[in-house]
Write a protein that holds these residues in place. Sequence first.
Motif, PDB file in Angstrom:
ATOM      1  N   TRP A  46       1.119  -1.088   0.066  1.00  0.00           N
ATOM      2  CA  TRP A  46      -0.363   0.163  -0.071  1.00  0.00           C
ATOM      3  C   TRP A  46       0.636   0.942  -0.332  1.00  0.00           C
ATOM      4  O   TRP A  46       1.094   2.020  -0.779  1.00  0.00           O
ATOM      5  N   SER A  47       1.808   0.872   0.464  1.00  0.00           N
ATOM      6  CA  SER A  47       2.661   2.239   0.817  1.00  0.00           C
ATOM      7  C   SER A  47       3.241   2.676  -0.558  1.00  0.00           C
ATOM      8  O   SER A  47       3.689   3.559  -1.188  1.00  0.00           O
ATOM      9  N   LEU A  48       3.899   1.438  -0.905  1.00  0.00           N
ATOM     10  CA  LEU A  48       4.583   1.702  -2.324  1.00  0.00           C
ATOM     11  C   LEU A  48       3.827   1.994  -3.265  1.00  0.00           C
ATOM     12  O   LEU A  48       4.144   3.298  -4.301  1.00  0.00           O
ATOM     13  N   GLU A  55       4.376  10.445  -7.375  1.00  0.00           N
ATOM     14  CA  GLU A  55       5.211  10.247  -8.248  1.00  0.00           C
ATOM     15  C   GLU A  55       5.550  10.082  -9.631  1.00  0.00           C
ATOM     16  O   GLU A  55       5.587   9.234 -10.189  1.00  0.00           O
ATOM     17  N   PRO A  56       3.690  10.038 -10.017  1.00  0.00           N
ATOM     18  CA  PRO A  56       3.561  10.067 -11.540  1.00  0.00           C
ATOM     19  C   PRO A  56       5.073  10.084 -12.810  1.00  0.00           C
ATOM     20  O   PRO A  56       5.270   9.140 -13.671  1.00  0.00           O
ATOM     21  N   PRO A  59      11.113   7.269 -12.330  1.00  0.00           N
ATOM     22  CA  PRO A  59      11.950   6.811 -13.409  1.00  0.00           C
ATOM     23  C   PRO A  59      11.909   4.953 -12.888  1.00  0.00           C
ATOM     24  O   PRO A  59      11.699   4.190 -13.784  1.00  0.00           O
ATOM     25  N   LEU A  60      11.822   5.009 -11.917  1.00  0.00           N
ATOM     26  CA  LEU A  60      11.001   3.866 -11.025  1.00  0.00           C
ATOM     27  C   LEU A  60      10.237   3.020 -11.185  1.00  0.00           C
ATOM     28  O   LEU A  60      10.055   1.891  -9.979  1.00  0.00           O
ATOM     29  N   ARG A  61       9.117   3.703 -11.501  1.00  0.00           N
ATOM     30  CA  ARG A  61       7.667   3.726 -11.550  1.00  0.00           C
ATOM     31  C   ARG A  61       7.654   2.200 -11.971  1.00  0.00           C
ATOM     32  O   ARG A  61       6.660   1.204 -11.539  1.00  0.00           O
ATOM     33  N   GLY A  62       7.604   1.621 -12.793  1.00  0.00           N
ATOM     34  CA  GLY A  62       7.522  -0.110 -13.157  1.00  0.00           C
ATOM     35  C   GLY A  62       8.003  -0.591 -13.005  1.00  0.00           C
ATOM     36  O   GLY A  62       7.396  -1.528 -12.237  1.00  0.00           O
TER      37      GLY A  62
END
Length: 182
Positions: A46-48, A55-56, A59-62
């Motif tokens: 949930w936190s992640l 933070e859309p 760069p580490l979104r995926g």
Amino acid sequence: MYIVSARALASFRWRPLSSNVRPQMTDSAERYIHFSCCLEWLNECWSLLQTLKGEPSNPLRGPAFRFALVLYGKPYRESRGTSIRKHRLDNSFVPVELQSLHSEVLNQRDQLHAHSDLTVMDALLTVHRFEEKQYALMIRNHIDQTALLSRLDEIISLVEATLDRMYAEAKKLEAGLRAAEA
């Protein structure tokens, strides 16, 4: 308080306590420990997911999203115990209206993120010789491993609803432990 150097810590090896030192784990204690770990994993998920929502352009979104799906699935997959052979969180904590999303998340987790199912790739290999050299040509499906990211808000709702139900159950489990210890 002890201060340990990074070098000493790196060389330290954790060893399990021998069976004659460790008290025997009861079924209820082991169930409680597993349930607590499930709460921890889902809270971390949930936190992640909340961080990703805020933070859309990260760069580490995926990769972070893929890891969140792995965390979400951990409680619902087998965990080996000492007193009870296999633990797995029951799907009853997932609201009925979110069961299909739950299944979709677990399927993606199992086939793409935590494991690499070749069946999903539907790959084909051909080997050819050309001018005395051998070439292997592979054709496979392109799979968007972040396709569920477009449903981020729904997945956050799924985790929140599951956690709400689990916290109610956690109170019952805690009360049962206190009653057994008294």
